[in-house]
Motif scaffolding. Structure first.
Motif, PDB file in Angstrom:
ATOM      1  N   LYS B  11       0.946  -0.989   0.193  1.00  9.34           N
ATOM      2  CA  LYS B  11      -0.125   0.214   0.312  1.00  9.34           C
ATOM      3  C   LYS B  11       1.271   1.145  -0.023  1.00  9.34           C
ATOM      4  N   GLU B  12       1.816   1.489   0.658  1.00  7.42           N
ATOM      5  CA  GLU B  12       2.681   2.574   1.017  1.00  7.42           C
ATOM      6  C   GLU B  12       3.621   2.471  -0.532  1.00  7.42           C
ATOM      7  N   GLN B  13       3.603   1.848  -1.318  1.00  7.29           N
ATOM      8  CA  GLN B  13       4.717   1.785  -2.070  1.00  7.29           C
ATOM      9  C   GLN B  13       3.932   2.537  -3.111  1.00  7.29           C
ATOM     10  N   VAL B  14       2.256   1.795  -3.721  1.00  6.13           N
ATOM     11  CA  VAL B  14       1.164   2.634  -4.624  1.00  6.13           C
ATOM     12  C   VAL B  14       1.372   3.718  -4.267  1.00  6.13           C
ATOM     13  N   GLU B  15       1.494   4.162  -2.786  1.00 12.30           N
ATOM     14  CA  GLU B  15       1.298   5.712  -3.048  1.00 12.30           C
ATOM     15  C   GLU B  15       2.293   6.566  -3.157  1.00 12.30           C
ATOM     16  N   GLU B  16       3.540   6.281  -3.580  1.00 10.86           N
ATOM     17  CA  GLU B  16       4.065   7.286  -3.583  1.00 10.86           C
ATOM     18  C   GLU B  16       5.148   7.229  -5.423  1.00 10.86           C
ATOM     19  N   LEU B  17       4.387   6.464  -6.435  1.00 14.56           N
ATOM     20  CA  LEU B  17       3.678   6.581  -7.682  1.00 14.56           C
ATOM     21  C   LEU B  17       3.436   8.245  -7.766  1.00 14.56           C
ATOM     22  N   PRO B  18       3.733   8.013  -9.233  1.00 11.52           N
ATOM     23  CA  PRO B  18       3.310   9.670  -9.531  1.00 11.52           C
ATOM     24  C   PRO B  18       2.028   9.782  -9.685  1.00 11.52           C
ATOM     25  N   GLU B  19       1.107  10.951 -10.134  1.00 12.85           N
ATOM     26  CA  GLU B  19      -0.887  10.698  -9.743  1.00 12.85           C
ATOM     27  C   GLU B  19      -1.390   9.871 -10.556  1.00 12.85           C
ATOM     28  N   TRP B  20      -1.237  10.183 -12.191  1.00 13.16           N
ATOM     29  CA  TRP B  20      -2.126   8.922 -12.807  1.00 13.16           C
ATOM     30  C   TRP B  20      -1.693   7.587 -13.442  1.00 13.16           C
ATOM     31  N   ALA B  21      -0.480   7.357 -12.954  1.00 13.31           N
ATOM     32  CA  ALA B  21      -0.013   5.983 -12.600  1.00 13.31           C
ATOM     33  C   ALA B  21      -0.113   5.287 -11.417  1.00 13.31           C
ATOM     34  N   LEU B  22      -0.720   5.856 -10.008  1.00 12.96           N
ATOM     35  CA  LEU B  22      -1.011   5.607  -8.866  1.00 12.96           C
ATOM     36  C   LEU B  22      -2.601   5.636  -9.484  1.00 12.96           C
ATOM     37  N   GLU B  23      -3.112   5.783 -10.108  1.00 18.89           N
ATOM     38  CA  GLU B  23      -4.870   5.909 -10.307  1.00 18.89           C
ATOM     39  C   GLU B  23      -5.009   4.548 -11.066  1.00 18.89           C
ATOM     40  N   LEU B  24      -3.499   4.285 -12.200  1.00 20.55           N
ATOM     41  CA  LEU B  24      -3.762   3.494 -13.187  1.00 20.55           C
ATOM     42  C   LEU B  24      -3.342   1.779 -12.438  1.00 20.55           C
TER      43      LEU B  24
END
Lengths: 222, 197
Positions: B11-24
């Motif tokens: 979960k923590e890792q995913v939250e540090e992705l660039p914004e649209w990458a996070l949504e994808l």
């Protein structure tokens, strides 16, 4: 080791989606074999992404557009219940198919599936079905055989898939792409060793120099 | 696997992705409709505008934009943020749909090098790719007006492939090196996987 790569204008045109289908097939097949060109291509895709992001006057979608799209997604899911996405694994060398995936799609398999037709001098070819702006075919040139001296009215891309050929200018081995234009006049000869298989696309009929091959040309269906 | 990954939860890792990458990633992992709605709101109108600039009428562009966004949902799992920005990836889907729609041709695509649904995105690589993408955008804006217009016309399908020669010569060196590194890593992982099997 690939020495001859795709030019910037071909990569950019492929990325922009404006190449004739026959040329796109050659580009896609080379890129499948060449990570250097794949990285260059994906850089051109990034230019397209930057343009999309900056799209001036983005046009609003119609009301209910999101709901309509979600309905599409649901219908699609029901229809196929998502087969696991195919993941390409690097195969051990002995299992390596000779043709990269995009070419397999057009041929319906690997070299054994090709319906070759003799065109004289031991050379065989198979024309692949594409849109009509340009044509693409597979060429089978037995080792040591010359393809008749020919010039080109348009642009011709030749990608080596197996074996190698040489002309007055250079040597082209597996994965190499030769880009010939109107001014190129050459006599490619397949090197000794494995027979040479090439994928060649052109946006004009080939023009042979001698009168005999010229007569034969209508039968080549190119 | 990089050491930075070992310490934190998925979960923590995913939250540090660039914004649209996070949504994808949220769409891919959990079919998150709210994340999809945000993507849709941002990219839907852009895709529609892109298709209209490429010669589609409003009704056709609307229809195709919906289709492109539905494809974004279905293929979200194959998006690799270390290799491309979300905008780049969505551009390729829209472009392919355009070829299909306006030119009625097949689009031969290079052999797939997907990173697989189980793989975790490398946050650092994804963030560096985001920076590279921003830098490329700036560089494009600083080009002489004439070349910029030519590039836009090329990508809207408005230049023949012989005219395109004049639009090349772009500052792509650094983004290309990053993509090349991502491909090398992917090849490395793929050959390790095949040995394990």
């Amino acid at each position: 080791m690939i020495r001859h790569h795709i030019t910037d204008e071909l990569l950019m045109a492929y990325s922009a989606g404006t190449l004739p289908e026959a040329f796109s097939l050659v580009v896609a097949t080379h890129v499948s074999l060449c990570d250097e060109c794949r990285a260059r291509l994906e850089s051109y895709d990034a230019v397209g992404g930057a343009l999309l992001e900056k799209m001036d006057g983005a046009i609003d979608l119609s009301a209910g557009s999101l709901d309509a799209t979600l309905a599409r997604i649901a219908a699609w899911k029901d229809a196929q219940d998502r087969p696991a996405s195919a993941i390409t694994q690097a195969l051990a060398p002995e299992e390596q198919p000779v043709f990269p995936a995009p070419l397999r799609d057009y041929v319906g398999g690997d070299p054994a599936a090709v319906r070759w037709r003799p065109v004289g001098g031991g050379v065989r070819q198979a024309v692949l079905p594409t849109s009509r702006e340009a044509s693409v075919r597979l060429l089978y040139i037995p080792a040591g055989t010359a393809v008749p001296d020919h010039g080109h009215r348009g642009t011709e891309l030749t990608l080596v898939l197996q074996g190698a050929f040489r002309d007055e200018h250079d040597r082209f081995g597996a994965g190499d792409i030769e880009i010939a234009t109107e001014v190129t006049q050459h006599t490619p000869v397949a090197e000794p060793g494995p027979d040479c298989i090439c994928l060649a696309a052109t946006d004009a009929p080939l023009r042979f120099s001698g009168w005999l091959p010229r007569l034969a040309q209508p039968f080549l269906r190119i | 696997m990089p050491a930075s990954r070992g310490q934190c939860s998925v979960k923590e890792q995913v939250e540090e992705l660039p914004e649209w990458a996070l949504e994808l990633r949220q769409v891919a992992v959990s079919g998150d409709a709210a994340a999809f709605a945000r993507l849709f709101e941002h990219f839907g109108p852009r895709v529609k505008a892109f298709l209209m600039k490429s010669g589609a009428d409003a009704a056709m562009a609307e229809e195709c934009a919906q289709d492109v966004m539905a494809t974004v949902w279905h293929k979200a799992v194959s998006f690799d943020p270390a290799r491309a920005s979300a905008a780049t990836w969505i551009f390729t889907i829209a472009r392919n749909r355009r070829i299909d729609m306006l030119r009625r041709q097949r689009r031969p695509e290079p052999e797939d090098l997907t990173w697989g649904p189980e793989a975790e995105p490398d946050q650092l690589d994804a963030l560096v790719m985001q920076q590279e993408t921003a830098r490329l955008s700036q560089a494009l804006e600083q080009l002489p007006e004439k070349q910029r217009v030519l590039i836009e016309r090329a990508y809207f399908g408005d230049l023949s492939h012989s005219e395109i020669a004049e639009a090349t010569g772009l500052p792509l060196g650094t983004i290309k090196s990053r993509i090349r590194m991502a491909l090398d890593r992917l090849r490395h992982t793929m050959s390790r996987e095949s040995i394990r099997e």
